[in-house]
Scaffold this active site. Structure first.
Site, PDB file in Angstrom:
ATOM      1  N   TYR A 177       0.816  -1.224   0.000  1.00  0.00           N
ATOM      2  CA  TYR A 177       0.000   0.000   0.000  1.00  0.00           C
ATOM      3  C   TYR A 177       0.848   1.272   0.000  1.00  0.00           C
ATOM      4  CZ  TYR A 177      -3.729  -3.194   1.610  1.00  0.00           C
ATOM      5  OH  TYR A 177      -4.623  -4.221   1.751  1.00  0.00           O
ATOM      6  N   HIS A 202       0.894 -11.609   2.026  1.00  0.00           N
ATOM      7  CA  HIS A 202      -0.208 -10.961   1.309  1.00  0.00           C
ATOM      8  C   HIS A 202      -0.808 -11.854   0.225  1.00  0.00           C
ATOM      9  CE1 HIS A 202      -1.657  -6.635   0.162  1.00  0.00           C
ATOM     10  NE2 HIS A 202      -2.624  -7.515   0.099  1.00  0.00           N
TER      11      HIS A 202
END
Length: 266
Positions: free
Chosen positions: A41, A99
């Site tokens: 992010y 992730h």
């Protein structure tokens, strides 16, 4: 299990410093105590700024981040987890996820490195994200440390029944990202009808349904109005009829999907 608030705050797409710091600060002020970010992010440093500036004590906030798919070799896991902790301003990361089981992911190497970080105390809990059921069970078998959470897309239009059952079987949290399906729940007649019945928003209904299933919802929002609206889902009590009506929705509407995604290579 470690205290893990069932409604969290997601920071995906909050890439602008001022917007991210403002959103996380607002979320903490509103009452969120579960903050979710990721190396991918590019905002861990901004989340760290908000945590440092907040009056909320560190031990009252559960902070999770995720390893980028390019950082899953043993060396990269250890090096970049320390970098993430520094950016977040934390001595210990409450929860570290893989992730995606893609790119540099190697079950033996990656998971062994996570076990080391767990033993060292740099991470308090281990998580996986976007794993197929077979990949999930294989990883649980390899890990020495207990699996704390599995984060996947989940909402009334993608109900993840098998992964919910596995979470119950293996005693880990199922964590829902995109829990309002990027507000596509607002276009579903059943959900809209239930929302009107309770004088609530469709987003609140979706979040309340997820929590009724024992899962943890991580909605992302940037405006104060949406941050507050999502948090109010904690006050919404769906009745058995509402839950049954949502359970009967027969949709498989996946928001996050791409050719290399694990479920496209079962």
């Amino acid at each position: 299990m470690t205290n893990f608030p069932q409604l969290g705050f997601g920071t995906y797409k909050l890439e602008d410093r001022d917007e991210c710091v403002s959103a996380v600060t607002t979320a903490l002020d509103v009452g969120y105590r579960n903050i979710d970010t990721a190396q991918m992010y590019d905002n861990e440093e901004y989340v760290g700024e908000a945590l440092a500036a907040s009056d909320v004590p560190r031990d009252e906030v559960f902070v999770a981040t995720k390893l980028d798919t390019s950082n899953l070799t043993a060396e990269a896991v250890k090096e970049t987890t320390k970098e993430s902790a520094d950016k977040l301003g934390l001595d210990t990361i409450d929860l570290l996820y893989v992730h995606w089981p893609l790119d540099t992911y190697d079950a033996d190497e990656t998971l062994a490195a996570l076990d080391e970080l767990y033993d060292e105390g740099l991470i308090a809990n281990l998580g996986l994200s976007n794993f197929r059921p077979d990949q999930l069970e294989a990883a649980i078998e390899k890990l020495d440390a207990p699996l704390f959470a599995h984060q996947v897309e989940m909402h009334p239009l993608l109900q993840q029944r098998e992964l919910r059952e596995l979470a119950d079987e293996h005693d880990h949290h199922l964590v829902a990202y995109s829990p309002i399906a990027r507000n596509q729940v607002a276009d579903n007649d059943t959900i809209v009808e239930i929302a009107e019945k309770h004088d609530a928003s469709p987003a609140q209904v979706a979040l309340a349904w997820i929590m009724s299933k024992g899962a943890t919802a991580i909605p992302k929002a940037s405006s104060e109005a949406h941050i507050r609206d999502n948090f109010a889902a904690l006050d919404l009590e769906l009745d058995a009829e509402d839950i049954a009506a949502i359970d009967e929705l027969d949709e498989t509407n996946r928001i996050v999907d791409f050719d290399a995604a694990p479920w496209n290579h079962a």
